[in-house]
Design an enzyme around this catalytic site. Structure first.
Site, PDB file in Angstrom:
ATOM      1  N   GLY A   1      -6.383 -24.245  57.334  1.00  0.00           N
ATOM      2  CA  GLY A   1      -6.912 -23.030  57.958  1.00  0.00           C
ATOM      3  C   GLY A   1      -8.419 -23.161  58.178  1.00  0.00           C
ATOM      4  O   GLY A   1      -9.018 -24.195  57.874  1.00  0.00           O
TER       5      GLY A   1
ATOM      6  N   ASP B   1       5.152 -24.261  50.706  1.00  0.00           N
ATOM      7  CA  ASP B   1       5.223 -22.834  51.043  1.00  0.00           C
ATOM      8  C   ASP B   1       4.883 -21.957  49.826  1.00  0.00           C
ATOM      9  O   ASP B   1       5.600 -21.997  48.824  1.00  0.00           O
ATOM     10  CB  ASP B   1       6.654 -22.553  51.549  1.00  0.00           C
TER      11      ASP B   1
ATOM     12  N   THR C   1      -3.255 -13.798  58.327  1.00  0.00           N
ATOM     13  CA  THR C   1      -4.572 -13.293  58.741  1.00  0.00           C
ATOM     14  C   THR C   1      -4.574 -12.602  60.109  1.00  0.00           C
ATOM     15  O   THR C   1      -5.627 -12.177  60.577  1.00  0.00           O
ATOM     16  CB  THR C   1      -5.606 -14.442  58.756  1.00  0.00           C
TER      17      THR C   1
ATOM     18  N   THR D   1     -10.600  -9.901  51.048  1.00  0.00           N
ATOM     19  CA  THR D   1     -11.228  -9.389  52.262  1.00  0.00           C
ATOM     20  C   THR D   1     -11.888  -8.020  52.099  1.00  0.00           C
ATOM     21  O   THR D   1     -11.492  -7.221  51.237  1.00  0.00           O
ATOM     22  CB  THR D   1     -10.144  -9.288  53.369  1.00  0.00           C
TER      23      THR D   1
ATOM     24  N   TYR E   1      -2.573  -5.285  56.872  1.00  0.00           N
ATOM     25  CA  TYR E   1      -3.261  -6.487  56.375  1.00  0.00           C
ATOM     26  C   TYR E   1      -4.041  -6.148  55.091  1.00  0.00           C
ATOM     27  O   TYR E   1      -3.882  -6.818  54.070  1.00  0.00           O
ATOM     28  CB  TYR E   1      -4.194  -7.032  57.456  1.00  0.00           C
TER      29      TYR E   1
ATOM     30  N   TRP F   1     -15.753 -11.047  58.090  1.00  0.00           N
ATOM     31  CA  TRP F   1     -16.263 -11.510  59.395  1.00  0.00           C
ATOM     32  C   TRP F   1     -16.504 -13.037  59.378  1.00  0.00           C
ATOM     33  O   TRP F   1     -17.590 -13.522  59.707  1.00  0.00           O
ATOM     34  CB  TRP F   1     -17.565 -10.787  59.748  1.00  0.00           C
TER      35      TRP F   1
END
Ligand SMILES: NC(=O)c1ccc[n+]([C@@H]2O[C@H](COP(=O)([O-])OP(=O)(O)OC[C@H]3O[C@@H](n4cnc5c(N)ncnc54)[C@H](OP(=O)(O)O)[C@@H]3O)[C@@H](O)[C@H]2O)c1
Length: 295
Positions: free
Chosen positions: A9, A34, A60, A99, A123, A148
């Site tokens: 990622g 996984d 995401t 987040t 999310y 961000w």
């Protein structure tokens, strides 16, 4: 050895790059192991001596999550729970990335780590549940909330805006959501500092670059730097501002998502970089992926 989960990622790629650069011993997995399958996780650690597990894998796609809540939950809640359980069994420490979306964004001053979470979308709700699952199943954890995020690997706001500005006469960007842009390279180096320091108290920390701006401010700086270093070829593109109401999205975004960085900075004895400095470094680097801005 460190196990980096989600190594392909945006953030995971940057952490892997810095691990290699600093000769840090690690193994990386992504979708090949996984996180929603506890057996696959357990199988992977067999015969390995893992001291840290870093979880960068996640669901995401913020807007898509609104209509895909079950899958988002599997990745953002069940996955971290499985990893925390395994970390507990093998006596590994866990660094889990979360987040700013765990907050509702109605605040007026930077959110501290002890403020109650109140997510406003799928999310954020699944990420908050993931945090709770980690805390519930493991003592030796670091939850690091960021916001961000942009990095050299993978689609992000900076690449998207450069591409848009080069191909349009004007772009429209929201000017009523405030946050702090964060270069993935800065977060990756903080993670390495936490591991190396080895005496940071476990718990939740906030990590973003320093600054408090809107997406419109961000775009104007991208334009300025882009013109300076030749990435923006259409310097006549006008950056118009709009409100969130004028730019509806399936998922609601927090209006104010600035995170207080005091706790992390004090624990590390280190001042996080200013967002402008990091953005310039990101855009002017030879690692900037020109393919991402090709039309
Ligand atoms: N991006 C942001 O602006 C932002 C802001 C705040 C916080 N964060 C948090 O920061 C962390 C890293 O974000 P990112 O932007 O680097 O994420 P990303 O680019 O979407 O990377 C996530 C990685 O996890 C992989 N993955 C998906 N399902 C998996 C599974 N079942 N098992 C193992 N791996 C799986 C993905 O593979 P596929 O691509 O093949 O699905 C992808 O390589 C996340 O926790 C995110 O919530 C991100």
């Amino acid at each position: 050895m460190i196990w980096l989960i989600g190594c392909k990622g945006m953030l995971g790629t940057e952490i892997a790059r810095q691990f290699s650069e600093n000769n840090i011993d690690y193994c990386g997995t992504d979708i090949d192991v996984d996180i929603t399958d506890p057996q696959a996780l357990a199988e992977f650690v067999k015969g390995k001596s893992i001291s840290y597990i870093i979880n960068c894998s996640a669901y995401t796609a913020v807007d898509k999550a609104e209509s895909d809540a079950e899958f988002a939950k599997k990745l953002n809640e069940d996955g971290p729970r499985n990893i925390a359980n395994l970390a507990n069994q093998i006596h590994a420490k866990m660094i889990h990335i979360s987040t700013d979306y765990v907050f509702d964004g109605t605040g007026k001053v930077p959110y501290t780590e002890d403020m109650p979470v109140a997510p406003i979308g799928v999310y954020g709700r699944t990420k908050a549940a993931g945090e709770a699952a980690v805390k519930h199943n493991l003592k030796e954890y670091f939850i690091i909330r960021t916001a961000w995020l942009y990095g050299w690997a993978g689609k992000n706001f900076v690449y998207t805006m450069i591409k848009a500005m080069n191909s349009h006469e004007s772009v429209k960007v929201v000017n009523d959501q405030k946050g702090s842009p964060t270069f993935a390279g800065d977060l990756a180096s903080i993670i390495i500092k936490i591991i190396n320091k080895n005496n940071i108290p476990y718990g939740t920390y906030h990590c973003t670059d320093i600054g408090e701006i809107t997406w419109w401010d961000f775009t104007n700086e991208i334009k300025k730097i882009g013109i300076g270093c030749g990435l923006i070829t259409n310097n006549r593109c006008i950056v118009n501002s709009c409100t969130t109401d004028e730019y509806p999205t399936p998922a609601k975004r927090p209006a104010y998502s600035v995170l207080s960085k005091e706790k992390l900075q004090n624990a590390l004895g280190y001042k996080l970089p200013d967002w402008r400095t990091s953005l310039k470094y990101f855009m002017c680097s030879s690692l900037f992926n020109m393919n991402m801005i090709k039309n």
